[in-house]
Design a protein around this motif. Structure first.
Motif, PDB file in Angstrom:
ATOM      1  N   HIS A  63    -107.571  -3.141 -58.234  1.00  0.00           N
ATOM      2  CA  HIS A  63    -106.798  -3.633 -59.100  1.00  0.00           C
ATOM      3  C   HIS A  63    -105.118  -3.254 -58.682  1.00  0.00           C
ATOM      4  CE1 HIS A  63    -105.650  -6.013 -62.964  1.00  0.00           C
ATOM      5  NE2 HIS A  63    -104.582  -6.118 -62.160  1.00  0.00           N
ATOM      6  N   HIS A  70    -101.343  -4.370 -57.477  1.00  0.00           N
ATOM      7  CA  HIS A  70    -100.252  -5.519 -57.182  1.00  0.00           C
ATOM      8  C   HIS A  70     -99.090  -4.742 -56.085  1.00  0.00           C
ATOM      9  CE1 HIS A  70    -101.048  -7.997 -60.661  1.00  0.00           C
ATOM     10  NE2 HIS A  70    -101.551  -6.941 -61.193  1.00  0.00           N
ATOM     11  N   LEU A  88    -100.740 -11.791 -57.159  1.00  0.00           N
ATOM     12  CA  LEU A  88     -99.366 -12.245 -57.677  1.00  0.00           C
ATOM     13  C   LEU A  88     -98.386 -11.014 -57.793  1.00  0.00           C
ATOM     14  CD1 LEU A  88     -99.282 -12.354 -61.505  1.00  0.00           C
ATOM     15  CD2 LEU A  88    -101.281 -11.630 -60.362  1.00  0.00           C
ATOM     16  N   ASN A  89     -97.072 -11.417 -57.933  1.00  0.00           N
ATOM     17  CA  ASN A  89     -96.096 -11.005 -57.822  1.00  0.00           C
ATOM     18  C   ASN A  89     -95.201 -11.024 -56.493  1.00  0.00           C
ATOM     19  OD1 ASN A  89     -96.681 -10.243 -60.572  1.00  0.00           O
ATOM     20  ND2 ASN A  89     -96.824  -8.189 -60.074  1.00  0.00           N
ATOM     21  N   LYS A 119    -108.350 -14.508 -58.847  1.00  0.00           N
ATOM     22  CA  LYS A 119    -107.647 -14.026 -60.239  1.00  0.00           C
ATOM     23  C   LYS A 119    -107.034 -15.020 -60.988  1.00  0.00           C
ATOM     24  CE  LYS A 119    -105.478 -11.009 -63.081  1.00  0.00           C
ATOM     25  NZ  LYS A 119    -104.499 -10.054 -62.381  1.00  0.00           N
ATOM     26  N   PHE A 165    -104.827 -16.242 -64.796  1.00  0.00           N
ATOM     27  CA  PHE A 165    -104.398 -15.852 -66.050  1.00  0.00           C
ATOM     28  C   PHE A 165    -104.536 -16.978 -67.245  1.00  0.00           C
ATOM     29  CE2 PHE A 165    -101.358 -12.160 -65.672  1.00  0.00           C
ATOM     30  CZ  PHE A 165    -101.583 -11.750 -64.367  1.00  0.00           C
ATOM     31  N   SER A 210     -98.244 -15.362 -66.959  1.00  0.00           N
ATOM     32  CA  SER A 210     -98.641 -14.143 -65.974  1.00  0.00           C
ATOM     33  C   SER A 210     -97.293 -12.952 -65.615  1.00  0.00           C
ATOM     34  CB  SER A 210     -98.924 -14.803 -64.407  1.00  0.00           C
ATOM     35  OG  SER A 210     -97.546 -14.961 -63.882  1.00  0.00           O
ATOM     36  N   HIS A 243    -107.277 -12.218 -65.938  1.00  0.00           N
ATOM     37  CA  HIS A 243    -106.402 -11.565 -67.369  1.00  0.00           C
ATOM     38  C   HIS A 243    -106.647 -12.289 -68.427  1.00  0.00           C
ATOM     39  CE1 HIS A 243    -102.386  -9.805 -68.763  1.00  0.00           C
ATOM     40  NE2 HIS A 243    -102.791 -10.603 -69.598  1.00  0.00           N
ATOM     41  N   HIS A 250    -108.651  -5.133 -66.978  1.00  0.00           N
ATOM     42  CA  HIS A 250    -107.602  -4.496 -67.580  1.00  0.00           C
ATOM     43  C   HIS A 250    -108.121  -4.436 -69.260  1.00  0.00           C
ATOM     44  CE1 HIS A 250    -105.257  -7.878 -68.037  1.00  0.00           C
ATOM     45  NE2 HIS A 250    -104.518  -7.550 -66.811  1.00  0.00           N
ATOM     46  N   CYS A 275     -97.096  -2.524 -70.749  1.00  0.00           N
ATOM     47  CA  CYS A 275     -97.901  -3.289 -70.017  1.00  0.00           C
ATOM     48  C   CYS A 275     -98.716  -4.400 -70.910  1.00  0.00           C
ATOM     49  CB  CYS A 275     -99.149  -2.332 -69.273  1.00  0.00           C
ATOM     50  SG  CYS A 275    -100.229  -1.518 -70.415  1.00  0.00           S
ATOM     51  N   CYS A 276     -99.329  -5.470 -70.052  1.00  0.00           N
ATOM     52  CA  CYS A 276    -100.025  -6.368 -70.763  1.00  0.00           C
ATOM     53  C   CYS A 276    -101.318  -6.360 -70.372  1.00  0.00           C
ATOM     54  CB  CYS A 276     -99.356  -7.627 -70.744  1.00  0.00           C
ATOM     55  SG  CYS A 276     -97.688  -7.879 -71.069  1.00  0.00           S
ATOM     56  N   ASP A 292    -104.546  -1.071 -61.911  1.00  0.00           N
ATOM     57  CA  ASP A 292    -103.641  -2.017 -62.388  1.00  0.00           C
ATOM     58  C   ASP A 292    -102.168  -1.660 -62.072  1.00  0.00           C
ATOM     59  OD1 ASP A 292    -102.608  -4.309 -64.994  1.00  0.00           O
ATOM     60  OD2 ASP A 292    -102.374  -4.342 -62.681  1.00  0.00           O
ATOM     61  N   SER A 326     -98.912  -1.912 -61.218  1.00  0.00           N
ATOM     62  CA  SER A 326     -98.001  -3.118 -61.404  1.00  0.00           C
ATOM     63  C   SER A 326     -96.628  -2.786 -61.466  1.00  0.00           C
ATOM     64  CB  SER A 326     -98.574  -4.067 -62.520  1.00  0.00           C
ATOM     65  OG  SER A 326     -97.502  -5.268 -62.522  1.00  0.00           O
ATOM     66  N   TRP A 352     -90.170  -5.573 -68.057  1.00  0.00           N
ATOM     67  CA  TRP A 352     -91.044  -5.791 -67.497  1.00  0.00           C
ATOM     68  C   TRP A 352     -92.341  -5.220 -67.685  1.00  0.00           C
ATOM     69  CZ3 TRP A 352     -93.250  -9.251 -64.183  1.00  0.00           C
ATOM     70  CH2 TRP A 352     -94.561  -8.847 -63.271  1.00  0.00           C
ATOM     71  N   GLY A 353     -93.779  -6.048 -67.880  1.00  0.00           N
ATOM     72  CA  GLY A 353     -94.819  -5.432 -68.324  1.00  0.00           C
ATOM     73  C   GLY A 353     -95.705  -4.960 -67.006  1.00  0.00           C
ATOM     74  N   GLY A 354     -95.731  -3.654 -66.757  1.00  0.00           N
ATOM     75  CA  GLY A 354     -96.706  -3.023 -65.665  1.00  0.00           C
ATOM     76  C   GLY A 354     -96.327  -1.681 -65.354  1.00  0.00           C
TER      77      GLY A 354
END
Ligand SMILES: NC(=O)NC(NC(N)=O)C(=O)[O-]
Ligand SMILES: [Zn+2]
Ligand SMILES: [Zn+2]
Length: 471
Positions: A69, A71, A103-104, A156, A158, A162, A192, A246, A291-292, A319, A321, A339-341
């Protein structure tokens, strides 16, 4: 021992972590990237080349970590994190294979063309091996099988926004369309698993806040639990392998247990941050912890560790991210808009080892949770995740008693923002070897070795993580 291209390499250690819970003196013989032999007796009879071969002494010799996991936001958001920095960080952390999230990056990996574009970037700049997750988004169901044929590890999706508009979340209807395409393949669908809940069940809306609890209350466990109920339902209906990424809400564990009891091929991971940090730790404005789903309280963390020990949680991943420091809004400390990560891939081995020892878990738990099972999830366990003849020569040599203190100068991620800054952990990576090539040694990276793209064979049935599942 030099860093550079070698066709064959031997690694000797007094504590080699072998399958079936064995830790013993051994010499691992690697040729053309593959483990040819593991000698466990008459070690002094094995030919030895002082200049080329590696003696790990009392350090641990373990399979390289498989982080399923990650990104890597290249192409398109390489300024957030690219293959060069992400995989240098991986090598410095004993990670020999990453599985890159769809993603991203821009474009997201939701079409065959985007997959090809991603692969060309990964091939050019990776220090470790890279496999790839594709993305399930609304209306791309007819892109899935072509990506499977092209070697994608799985997909993957969501169930909630996302974080990036170009990767929209799916509805239950979209999932039915995707499941019809995945049924009968050897693929897997990762989720997710958070969903919106009725307004009546939500905390009062907060637009901006430096209080962690405002963010935590905006992403309650019920959002995960509801999503995981849908995942379990779809998994049971289609008997397509499904995986919850996660997990943060320990309250969802009974839902997962019950679905598996009914034969669902359902697996679940948690992340280092849910095991090493808790809500009580998060400082005001500490958006580097965002993070989420969110890091929850200590009591929740205790249950996650118990679930790891009793097998209800199958694996532990990063994760990783990352984003640019600016997007974390550290000055304003605004949890609602940052930003969540979390960036952590370089430190997963040390984070888990530090926590595991306090939990009475050990080396074989680490190999099972961070190497063997993540390799199975990604369909690469026939070559990654354990030290055995025929497997890729992916090895990490590390000192379980040495400490590392996380400081910006020793962070190899593109950006140095991390909630772990200043933390001292046990477990120091010394050497990382990918398919028999030394790619990292005590702060130095090989500039000749390139990581490989790991393609999944669509005809290969992946080793099951849920042997009791009725497919
Ligand atoms: N777009 C993202 O990278 N999202 C990630 N963000 C996190 N985990 O906070 C994720 O894994 O959902
Ligand atoms: Zn996610
Ligand atoms: Zn993620």
């Amino acid at each position: 021992m030099s860093i550079g291209r070698m066709s064959s390499l031997r690694v000797r250690g007094q504590k080699v972590v072998l399958p079936e819970g064995v830790v013993a003196p051994a010499i691992i013989e690697i040729k053309d990237g593959v483990i040819q032999a593991i000698h466990r007796s008459d070690l002094d009879q094995v030919p030895w080349n002082q200049d080329r071969d590696i003696d790990a002494g009392q350090n641990l010799v373990m399979p390289g970590v498989v982080d399923s996991h990650v990104h890597v936001n290249e192409p398109g958001r390489t300024l957030w994190e690219g293959y060069r920095t992400a995989t240098r960080a991986a090598a410095a952390g004993g990670v020999t294979t990453i599985v890159d999230m769809p993603l991203n990056s821009i474009p997201p990996t939701t079409t065959l063309n985007a997959f090809h574009e991603k692969m060309s970037h990964a091939k050019a700049s990776s220090y470790v091996d890279v496999a790839f997750w594709g993305g399930v988004v609304p209306q791309n169901q007819f892109d899935l099988r072509p990506m499977i044929q092209a070697g994608i590890a799985g997909f993957k999706c969501f169930l909630i926004h996302s974080g990036v508009d170009e990767f929209p979340h799916v509805t239950e209807e979209d999932l039915h369309e995707a499941m019809k395409q995945l049924k009968g393949t050897n693929s897997v669908l990762l989720f997710h698993a958070e969903m919106e809940i009725p307004i009546s069940e939500q905390a009062p809306e907060v637009d901006t806040s430096a209080e962690y609890n405002d963010f935590l209350n905006s992403r309650p466990k019920q959002m995960e639990n509801k999503a995981i109920e849908l995942v379990a339902k779809m998994c049971l209906q289609y008997r397509v392998p499904c995986h919850i990424v996660h997990l943060s809400s320990a309250d969802a564990l009974p839902i997962i247990r019950d679905a598996r009891r009914q034969g669902a091929p359902l697996t679940v991971e948690t992340c280092h941050h849910y095991l090493s940090l808790n809500a009580e730790d998060v400082p005001q404005g500490g958006t580097h912890f965002k993070c989420c789903p969110p890091i929850r309280d200590k009591n929740n963390q205790v249950v996650l560790w118990e679930a790891l020990k009793n097998g209800d949680i199958d694996m532990v991943v990063s994760d990783h991210s990352p984003c640019t420091p600016e997007l974390k809004l550290l000055e304003q400390g605004d949890f609602m808009k940052a930003w969540g990560g979390i960036s952590s891939m370089q430190f997963g081995l040390s984070l888990f080892w530090t926590g595991a020892q306090q939990q009475g878990m050990g080396l074989h738990d680490m190999v099972r949770l961070m190497c063997e099972r993540t390799a199975k999830l990604a369909g690469v366990s026939h070559r990654k995740g354990s030290l055995a003849v025929g497997m890729d020569g992916d090895i990490v040599i590390w000192d379980p008693d040495a400490c590392i203190t996380i400081q910006p100068e020793n962070i190899h991620h593109r950006h140095k923002v991390t909630p772990y800054s200043g933390l001292t952990l046990k477990g120091a990576v010394q050497v990382t070897i990918v398919r028999g090539q030394v790619v990292y040694k005590q702060g130095t990276f090989s500039e000749t070795h390139k990581g490989s793209l790991i393609m999944c064979d669509p005809s290969r049935k992946r080793e099951s993580l849920t042997p009791n599942a009725h497919l």
